[in-house]
Design a protein around this motif. Structure first.
Motif, short mmCIF file in Angstrom:
data_model
loop_
_atom_site.label_atom_id
_atom_site.label_comp_id
_atom_site.label_asym_id
_atom_site.label_seq_id
_atom_site.Cartn_x
_atom_site.Cartn_y
_atom_site.Cartn_z
N TYR A 61 59.47 -16.85 -67.82
CA TYR A 61 60.70 -17.73 -68.10
C TYR A 61 60.45 -18.13 -69.82
CZ TYR A 61 63.06 -17.89 -63.71
OH TYR A 61 63.61 -17.54 -62.37
N GLN A 73 61.14 -21.17 -72.39
CA GLN A 73 61.74 -22.77 -72.29
C GLN A 73 61.60 -23.20 -73.89
OE1 GLN A 73 60.05 -25.57 -69.83
NE2 GLN A 73 61.90 -27.13 -69.91
N LEU A 93 56.87 -19.82 -69.39
CA LEU A 93 56.58 -20.01 -67.95
C LEU A 93 56.36 -18.87 -67.17
CD1 LEU A 93 58.90 -23.06 -67.38
CD2 LEU A 93 56.80 -23.10 -68.23
N PHE A 133 55.86 -22.56 -60.12
CA PHE A 133 55.88 -22.24 -61.49
C PHE A 133 54.50 -22.58 -61.84
CE2 PHE A 133 60.10 -21.25 -63.22
CZ PHE A 133 60.76 -21.36 -62.20
N GLY A 134 54.02 -21.83 -62.97
CA GLY A 134 52.55 -22.37 -63.82
C GLY A 134 53.23 -23.51 -64.89
N ARG A 135 52.28 -23.88 -65.40
CA ARG A 135 52.35 -25.27 -66.45
C ARG A 135 53.08 -24.62 -67.71
NH1 ARG A 135 47.24 -29.03 -65.21
NH2 ARG A 135 47.61 -29.24 -62.99
#
Lengths: 112, 111
Positions: free
Chosen positions: B36, B38, B89, B101-103
């Motif tokens: 993703y 962001q 992400l 999710f990862g950070r």
């Protein structure tokens, strides 16, 4: 086509106050999710609703309640807000489990 | 416990170069992996999904690889542009069908 709509966009609360974050999707998706995003922590799942009429706890559910009002709407309630709940809250929906999530633009919540 | 790791340091590259972002995971058997994008003040936007039995997926300037032996996914943006600057992400989904999710990693493309 609005997708996922979250209200309000910003909110400031005092410790102990309550409020409800609203989320609505117009894509006829079955599953909906609430996340919080904090600096350095990434997205953490609070609650989710796999289908209308069902809700389940995620990773960080303490201090929150949810309601899946109908297929479109999934609300998140803070009964007694605490400063640790200061965060950005995102709602997401998904058509099926192997499909991507669609996110709203978040509610920025500050608790003093 | 399950862990997803993305480089916390920002990746700085020059316009036109290929950006490569990494997502590593442990104690996880994902059925599929997603990436993703962001932007500041916005929600994540889906880019690509790759399943456990797929090695590579492409979409325009984007390419994702998925190595379940190394427990790693690489996300490439070729011919990068300043408009590609954002946080990226990765998210893994296993048998529970709940994505984790990862950070995220911040990408900065300099003109």
């Amino acid at each position: 086509n609005a997708g996922v709509t979250q209200t309000p966009k910003f909110q400031v609360l005092k410790t102990g106050q309550s409020m409800t974050l609203q989320c609505a999707q117009d894509m006829n998706h079955n599953s909906m999710y609430w996340y919080r995003q904090d600096p350095g922590m990434g997205l953490r799942l609070i609650y989710y609703s796999a289908s209308e009429g069902t809700t389940d706890k995620g990773e960080v559910p303490n201090g929150y309640n949810v309601s899946r009002l109908n297929k479109r709407e999934f609300s998140l309630r803070l009964e007694s807000a605490a400063p640790s709940q200061t965060s950005v809250y995102f709602c997401a929906s998904i058509e099926a489990h192997n499909q991507p999530q669609h996110f709203g633009d978040g509610t920025r919540l500050s608790i003093l | 416990s399950q862990k997803i790791e993305q480089n916390s340091e920002a990746l700085n590259i020059q316009e036109g170069k290929t950006a490569t972002l990494t997502c590593n995971y442990t104690n996880y058997s994902p059925a599929y992996l997603q990436w993703y994008r962001q932007d500041p003040g916005r929600g994540p936007v889906f880019l690509l999904l790759i399943r456990e039995n797929e090695k590579e997926k492409r979409k325009e300037r984007l390419k994702v690889t998925f190595d379940t032996t190394l427990k790693q996914s690489l996300f490439h943006i070729t011919a990068s542009q300043p408009a590609d600057s954002a946080t990226y992400l990765c998210a893994l989904t296993g048998g529970s069908y709940i994505p984790t999710f990862g950070r995220g990693t911040s990408l900065i493309v300099h003109p």
